[in-house]
Structures are given as structure tokens and as C-alpha cells.
Design an enzyme around this catalytic site. Structure first.
Site, PDB file in Angstrom:
ATOM      1  N   SER A  13       2.037  -2.184  -9.551  1.00 15.29           N
ATOM      2  CA  SER A  13       2.824  -1.019  -9.163  1.00 15.29           C
ATOM      3  C   SER A  13       2.969  -0.893  -7.654  1.00 15.29           C
ATOM      4  CB  SER A  13       2.191   0.253  -9.734  1.00 15.29           C
ATOM      5  OG  SER A  13       2.164   0.212 -11.151  1.00 15.29           O
ATOM      6  N   HIS A  66       0.130   3.320  -6.375  1.00 15.29           N
ATOM      7  CA  HIS A  66       1.554   3.651  -6.408  1.00 15.29           C
ATOM      8  C   HIS A  66       1.986   4.290  -5.093  1.00 15.29           C
ATOM      9  CE1 HIS A  66       0.190   3.420 -10.565  1.00 15.29           C
ATOM     10  NE2 HIS A  66       1.441   3.302 -10.973  1.00 15.29           N
TER      11      HIS A  66
END
Length: 433
Positions: A282, A347
């Protein structure tokens, strides 16, 4: 045959003029036959036309400038300058863009397109007006409109793209991630929420704070995923955004943004969520997607991609769903309480890289990174962050007396070193029975 570049009005290209007179394209053997006006002379003309806004000139005055002095230019350079004027959505032209085009950074592809004679630029028209294109050409044109905000860059990319080398980097990373997921799926006999298996973190790839001394884990964790839902969302964004970006910007630029996002993700976790492991790509995926979306927003008027508002909304929805899943998994009670579930901070690290370093890398198409001062500023800040995170990992855990969760691999090793417990002995009452 007369010189078409001198006989036609300034709004027509040399290729169109040649086709209009005899359906033939006559190109000079050397692009330096005609004298080129010195850049200082053009700079003075820029200042003369627009003294209040130094370094910029309106497109209308730029056309007047070409009409008055275009005969001093090579016709191929005139073709590129006309495309610059027609494709500029801001209504003004920067002198630095003019210098870049005059230094042959983009004129070679236009010269090759005219030499081929297989298609003509529709005067000052946009790339979307060309007809009779094959499937591969339509795909390249579609990608140009999806990723590039200026018409001059879209034309340059469409004329020069050869698919050599192909977009191999993102495809290779995706194939490797699928292979690793299949391997652990067969080994653990688990395809959903693999991270809840006690054997998931035993491999050499995922990042675990107990094993942070193994430096490769700060990058290799990207090949591990918490489950098929995690892998599926990352693959969708990685392929839909990463492959077109690599086709336009090349593997070097895309690889730089992707690797910096992955590394920033694991380092951000080690600084802000010190007790949690990390898995998933991610960080790199969010760096690419956020950099692309930021470029679309900053160049909104120049982006000609279809349904751009709907596409941005869908990308944000996918990112939000994947991020929400990661947050839920982090705070969900783990299957093995001493060891928490993977962190979601990676993230955010990828997003920060995309909004800073990624925007600069992808913003100026085909401009050398060595010539971008803003790139070096952001890259220096990124290196400073990496250096601070390294020192944090070396000293902060002991200074703050952080109690790290046990690693399953270490638990297994300690268990193997301990002698087995003695077997319980039967009592006399048991024997009598």
C-alpha cells in the site's frame, strides 16, 4: 516545389501545407539550414511584448511574435512552437518552456512524424481529432489524455512512443506479489485474512519490530498481504494507475516513486506505531495514486480524460475502502493477543511521498530530474526523514523502553531450546484402581 513553411499562414503546420499542395512531404535534409534566432533576441522580444509579467507572454502575443519572426526559425521548430501555443490551456506561455523547446528537447519526435508521412498533424488541432488510428494507437492516445495535461506533451508522447521497453516494472511487481500470496495460501491453507495465522510472520519478508535489524524487511514487506481482499484492492489500483504512468514516464521515475513510498511506509510505522508489524504494498501504491491524482487536480483545466471527475471519485473510494479495512484490522482483536495486527500507517507514508516527491517527478514530462530544483528539495527532505527514522530505530526503542510484542519465529526458537515438561506421575490411588 516552393518552401511551404513560408507560403502558408502561421496557423498551419509544415506537414499540412505540403499535403495541401501536392500530397507530398518535402523535408529539408538538415534542420539547421534556416538561421535560428538567438535566445537573447527572443528574450528581448518577450520582455518587449509583456514587460509587466517578466518571463511570460500571452498566447495571442506569442502568435503575433511567430507571425513577425517565424521566418527566422527552422520550420520544424516553428511546428513545435505552434503546438505549444495551441495546447496551452492557461492562456500564457513561460519563457522557460520556449527555451526547452528551442533546445530540441521535444522537436525530434515531430520531425520523425513528418518524415514518416503516415499521418499529418491536423493544423493546430488536438491529438483527439486524428482519425484512422489502429487499436494500439488509440490506446496510446487514450493513455496520453489520461496522464498528460498539455497538448504539446500529448502529441510528443503519441508520436514518439514505441513500447520499447514495455511497462515491465509494475507488471513484474504484481506477478511477484501474486506468487508470494499463492505460496503462503497453499502453505497455510488460508486465503482470507492470512495475517491471523500464527505462521504468517515467520517468513523472511514481513516487517516485524523485533526483527527491524534485518534491513531488507523495510522493503520486502510489500510482497506480503494480509489476505485476498488486501491483495485484490492493491492490485487493482497498482495496475490501473501504475501501468499507464509507467508507459508515459518510464520505469525509472515510477520505480523511484514506488520504492520511496514503500520505504517511507515501513519507516513511518516504525516511528509512529512502534509495536506493530507491516505487510502489503500500500505504501508504494498510494504514492503512485496520490501523485497522479494531485497532478490531475493541479492541471484540471488541461486534463482531457473522459469522466475525470467520476474516475477521481472512484479512485478515492477505492483508497478509502482499502484504508478503512486496514484501520479496522489494526484495532480488531488479534487472534494471538501478544502480537498486534499489521499497522495502517504505511498508507499515510505513501500518500505523503506521492504528494511531495511523486508530484514533482510526474509533473514535468520528459524534463530531466537533474534540472529540477524542487525535486532535489523534496528528495533532500525525504533523505533527511529516512536518516532520522534510522536513528530512531537504533536508539528510541531502548530509550523509551518500548515493550515489543513477541515474534512467532522467536517464540518457536525459545520453545525448542526449553526442555519438555516432565510427565505427570500416577498416584497410588490410580494404581489401585
Amino acid at each position: 516545389m516552393p518552401d511551404a513553411s513560408r507560403d502558408v499562414p502561421v496557423h498551419s503546420s509544415p506537414a499540412v501545407a505540403a499535403n495541401a499542395e501536392g500530397d507530398e512531404i518535402e523535408v529539408l535534409e538538415s534542420i539547421d539550414v534556416l538561421p535560428v534566432a538567438p535566445e537573447d533576441q527572443w528574450k528581448s522580444l518577450f520582455d518587449k511584448f509583456d514587460s509587466e509579467s517578466s518571463g511570460f507572454i500571452s498566447t495571442e502575443r506569442f502568435r503575433d511574435l511567430l507571425a513577425a519572426h517565424g521566418s527566422e526559425l527552422d520550420p520544424h521548430k516553428l511546428e513545435v512552437l505552434l503546438a505549444l501555443a495551441d495546447g496551452n490551456a492557461d492562456g500564457k506561455i513561460c519563457y522557460q518552456d520556449f527555451v526547452n523547446l528551442m533546445s530540441n528537447k521535444r522537436s525530434n519526435s515531430f520531425r520523425r512524424a513528418i518524415l514518416q508521412g503516415s499521418r499529418q498533424l491536423k493544423g493546430a488541432g488536438a491529438l483527439g481529432e486524428e482519425v484512422g488510428l489502429g487499436l494500439s494507437q488509440r490506446l496510446v492516445r487514450h493513455i496520453a489524455y489520461e496522464t498528460l495535461p498539455r497538448e504539446i506533451d500529448r502529441k510528443w508522447y503519441f508520436d514518439s512512443y514505441t513500447c520499447c521497453p514495455p511497462p515491465w516494472l509494475i507488471l513484474a511487481i504484481t506477478i511477484a506479489e501474486v506468487a508470494v500470496f499463492m505460496y503462503y495460501g497453499l502453505q497455510l491453507d488460508r486465503w482470507v485474512l492470512q495475517v491471523s495465522s500464527p505462521h504468517f510472520l515467520r517468513g523472511p519478508l514481513p516487517y516485524h519490530p523485533q526483527l527491524r535489524i534485518q534491513a531488507w524487511r523495510y522493503l520486502s514487506y510489500a510482497f506480503m498481504h494480509a489476505g485476498i481482499e488486501h491483495l485484490g484492492l492493491n492490485m487493482a489500483m497498482q495496475l490501473l494507475v501504475g501501468v499507464p504512468l509507467e508507459m508515459v514516464h518510464g520505469a525509472l521515475r515510477i520505480g523511484l516513486v514506488y520504492v520511496c513510498g514503500v520505504l517511507a511506509g515501513s519507516l513511518a510505522v516504525s516511528v509512529t506505531d512502534m509495536t506493530a508489524p507491516v505487510v502489503g504494498s500500500s505504501g508504494g501504491v498510494y504514492a503512485l495514486v496520490s501523485a497522479h491524482l494531485a497532478n490531475v487536480v493541479m492541471n484540471w483545466s488541461g486534463m482531457k480524460c473522459q469522466f475525470k471527475l467520476f474516475r477521481m471519485a472512484m479512485a478515492l473510494v477505492c483508497m478509502s475502502v482499502e484504508f478503512g479495512r486496514a484501520v479496522w484490522l489494526r484495532f480488531y482483536p488479534p487472534a494471538f493477543p501478544p502480537c498486534p495486527n499489521p499497522s495502517f500507517v504505511a498508507h499515510l507514508g505513501g500518500v505523503m511521498v506521492g504528494l511531495t516527491l511523486g508530484v514533482v517527478v510526474l509533473q514535468n514530462y520528459e524534463q530531466r530530474l537533474q534540472e529540477q530544483s524542487l525535486f532535489w528539495i523534496f528528495f533532500s527532505v525525504y533523505l533527511l526523514f529516512v536518516l532520522c527514522a534510522v536513528f530512531w530505530n537504533v536508539f528510541a526503542y531502548s530509550l523509551l523502553d518500548v515493550r515489543l510484542p513477541p515474534c512467532f519465529e522467536l517464540q518457536r526458537g525459545l520453545h525448542e531450546l526449553q526442555p519438555p515438561p516432565p510427565a505427570p506421575q500416577a498416584s497410588e490411588q490410580d494404581w489401585s484402581q
